[in-house]
Design an enzyme around this catalytic site. Structure first.
Site, mmCIF file in Angstrom:
data_model
loop_
_atom_site.group_PDB
_atom_site.id
_atom_site.type_symbol
_atom_site.label_atom_id
_atom_site.label_comp_id
_atom_site.label_asym_id
_atom_site.label_seq_id
_atom_site.Cartn_x
_atom_site.Cartn_y
_atom_site.Cartn_z
ATOM 1 N N GLU A 299 43.418 94.850 57.415
ATOM 2 C CA GLU A 299 43.231 94.726 55.967
ATOM 3 C C GLU A 299 44.325 93.884 55.318
ATOM 4 O O GLU A 299 44.451 93.859 54.099
ATOM 5 C CB GLU A 299 43.169 96.114 55.305
ATOM 6 C CG GLU A 299 41.839 96.802 55.505
ATOM 7 C CD GLU A 299 41.712 98.108 54.739
ATOM 8 O OE1 GLU A 299 40.565 98.523 54.485
ATOM 9 O OE2 GLU A 299 42.737 98.729 54.400
ATOM 10 N N ALA B 263 38.082 108.251 56.419
ATOM 11 C CA ALA B 263 39.332 107.864 57.076
ATOM 12 C C ALA B 263 39.480 108.457 58.469
ATOM 13 O O ALA B 263 40.592 108.577 58.980
ATOM 14 C CB ALA B 263 40.515 108.268 56.206
ATOM 15 N N ALA B 264 38.356 108.785 59.103
ATOM 16 C CA ALA B 264 38.438 109.409 60.425
ATOM 17 C C ALA B 264 39.119 108.500 61.434
ATOM 18 O O ALA B 264 39.961 108.942 62.226
ATOM 19 C CB ALA B 264 37.037 109.778 60.913
ATOM 20 N N GLY B 265 38.777 107.209 61.415
ATOM 21 C CA GLY B 265 39.408 106.272 62.341
ATOM 22 C C GLY B 265 40.896 106.132 62.082
ATOM 23 O O GLY B 265 41.697 106.004 63.018
ATOM 24 N N ASP B 266 41.281 106.150 60.816
ATOM 25 C CA ASP B 266 42.704 106.051 60.474
ATOM 26 C C ASP B 266 43.458 107.281 60.955
ATOM 27 O O ASP B 266 44.572 107.177 61.483
ATOM 28 C CB ASP B 266 42.874 105.894 58.966
ATOM 29 C CG ASP B 266 42.227 104.627 58.441
ATOM 30 O OD1 ASP B 266 42.166 103.641 59.201
ATOM 31 O OD2 ASP B 266 41.786 104.626 57.283
#
Length: 298
Positions: free
Chosen positions: A140, A249-252
């Site tokens: 990002e 935000a699971a991946g984060d």
């Protein structure tokens, strides 16, 4: 305690929950509205800090109310903020998030000051590369900054973990600098051309990434856990089934937890299982950083 450096974005998430996600041209009357601190870099920094990591964050926010709030929130989480800088010209990043009744989401991001995090900012933060172990980066911020930071960190002997999100094609020169890469199914397909639909196709995609020069590949598979692969080992790590409320935000959460586990000396399978468990807790809650679990919850 091993030092973890996270380089990436900070946004303010504006979230509306509704029965279903809007189609093009459709207006959906939603339910609750709330604002949360977000951004992939900031989310991962908070996840790692809450799980016990010593986190140094490199990012850029605006000199506005969103930036001031984010800076204070990082300090409240125990994150080192010396290299969080404020751009006097660009606004802080903003994300507009729709979440449906099943917990699925669609997100639009105005990058703002995140887009002015440049190689010069990485040079200004050079001292954090002198003592540490893991560097976690996402996509990002400008790609030139990602490539520059990965090369600089790898040259110093640090272990660079790239979460290739949001999904994008990457230059070939980046891969040899990566200790690990952690795409989901969509990101893995964009990087390899292989549609990841099961463990066999995930393994095929992982092999392509290994051949590009990455040492460790973790393909996250949502409710199916993750596939871990190196040149010498392949392992599927499952995850406990939960009822998802918000997958924003699971991946984060997974990535922040992964580097904490590795920095604490866990084996790869144990660190991935630790990260899967953290992510499975996060999806049962609304919000990005608000959903990140603390160590005692795991």
């Amino acid at each position: 305690m091993t030092k973890i450096t996270i380089i990436g974005s900070s946004n303010t998430d504006m979230v509306i929950k509704s029965a279903h996600l809007p189609a093009p041209g459709e207006t959906v009357l939603g339910g609750d509205f709330f604002m949360n601190p977000g951004g992939k870099g900031a989310n991962q920094a908070v996840a790692a800090a809450r799980l016990g990591g010593e986190v140094h964050f490199v990012c850029k926010v605006g000199k506005d109310v969103f930036g001031e709030t984010a800076l204070q929130q990082f300090k409240n989480e125990g994150i080192h903020t010396r290299f969080v800088t404020q751009d006097p010209l660009a606004p802080s990043g903003i994300a507009l998030i729709n979440v449906d009744a099943k917990g699925e989401n669609c997100i639009t991001v105005a990058t703002g000051a995140n887009n002015s995090l440049l190689p010069a900012d990485i040079d200004a933060a050079s001292e954090i590369f002198e003592a540490g172990d893991f560097v976690l980066i996402q996509l990002e911020t400008p790609l030139e900054t990602v490539v520059y930071a990965a090369a600089k960190a790898a040259k110093k002997g640090l272990k660079v973990v790239l979460n290739p999100a949001p999904a994008a094609e990457l230059p070939v020169e980046l891969f040899p600098h990566l200790y690990a890469i952690t795409p989901n199914e969509t990101e893995a397909e964009i990087l390899t051309g292989v549609a990841v639909t099961d463990l066999l196709t995930a393994e095929k995609a992982a092999n392509i990434l290994l051949n590009k020069g990455v040492h460790h590949v973790i393909i996250t598979l949502g409710a199916e856990g993750a596939l871990y692969k190196t040149a010498y080992e392949t392992q599927h790590i499952p995850v406990a089934k939960v009822v998802a409320q918000d997958t924003t935000a699971a991946g984060d959460c997974f990535n922040g937890a992964l580097v904490v586990g590795l920095s604490e000396g866990m084996s790869w399978p144990d660190a991935i299982a630790f990260a899967c468990k953290a992510a499975s807790i996060s999806v049962t809650r609304l919000g990005a950083q608000a959903s990140m679990p603390r160590l005692n919850e795991l």
